[in-house]
Design a protein around this motif. Structure first.
Motif, PDB file in Angstrom:
ATOM      1  N   ASN A  34      60.646  35.725  35.367  1.00 49.97           N
ATOM      2  CA  ASN A  34      59.979  34.913  34.348  1.00 49.97           C
ATOM      3  C   ASN A  34      59.431  35.824  33.255  1.00 49.97           C
ATOM      4  N   LYS A  35      60.168  35.973  32.176  1.00 54.14           N
ATOM      5  CA  LYS A  35      59.765  36.866  31.088  1.00 54.14           C
ATOM      6  C   LYS A  35      58.575  36.330  30.305  1.00 54.14           C
ATOM      7  N   GLU A  36      58.207  35.068  30.546  1.00 51.94           N
ATOM      8  CA  GLU A  36      57.029  34.475  29.888  1.00 51.94           C
ATOM      9  C   GLU A  36      55.732  35.115  30.392  1.00 51.94           C
ATOM     10  N   THR A  37      55.788  35.824  31.510  1.00 51.83           N
ATOM     11  CA  THR A  37      54.572  36.401  32.101  1.00 51.83           C
ATOM     12  C   THR A  37      54.348  37.852  31.695  1.00 51.83           C
ATOM     13  N   LYS A  38      55.026  38.332  30.661  1.00 49.64           N
ATOM     14  CA  LYS A  38      54.817  39.713  30.206  1.00 49.64           C
ATOM     15  C   LYS A  38      53.383  39.942  29.742  1.00 49.64           C
ATOM     16  N   ASN A  39      52.746  38.907  29.231  1.00 55.40           N
ATOM     17  CA  ASN A  39      51.363  38.979  28.777  1.00 55.40           C
ATOM     18  C   ASN A  39      50.455  39.235  29.980  1.00 55.40           C
ATOM     19  N   LEU A  40      49.771  40.366  29.988  1.00 55.74           N
ATOM     20  CA  LEU A  40      48.906  40.734  31.120  1.00 55.74           C
ATOM     21  C   LEU A  40      47.708  39.817  31.285  1.00 55.74           C
ATOM     22  N   GLY A  41      47.434  39.001  30.283  1.00 58.33           N
ATOM     23  CA  GLY A  41      46.345  38.040  30.375  1.00 58.33           C
ATOM     24  C   GLY A  41      46.671  36.870  31.297  1.00 58.33           C
TER      25      GLY A  41
END
Length: 75
Positions: A34-41
């Motif tokens: 899931n590349k949508e989860t790159k955001n560490l927030g």
């Protein structure tokens, strides 16, 4: 270096996984990345492929352990 020394002292070994392995982006249930989860927030996420809910850190730990064991078996 210190970890390697202590592992050797206690009869253990260190298994290393590539720094860029997408452990927190990969579903530990089905393997979907899931590349949508790159955001560490983003601290938890639901896999769009299988519907599993993941805590980012726990999911990454499972994936890192599996990858390290897999690499050891291949070596």
């Amino acid at each position: 270096r210190q970890l390697e020394y202590k592992a050797e002292l206690h009869g253990s070994e260190i298994l290393k996984v590539d720094t860029f392995y997408p452990s927190s982006q990969t579903c530990s249930k089905c393997g979907y990345q899931n590349k949508e989860t790159k955001n560490l927030g983003i601290r938890d996420w639901t896999c769009p492929a299988c519907g599993s809910n993941h805590d980012r850190d726990a999911n990454a730990a499972i994936n890192i352990l599996r990858k390290a064991i897999e690499q050891k078996q291949v070596a």
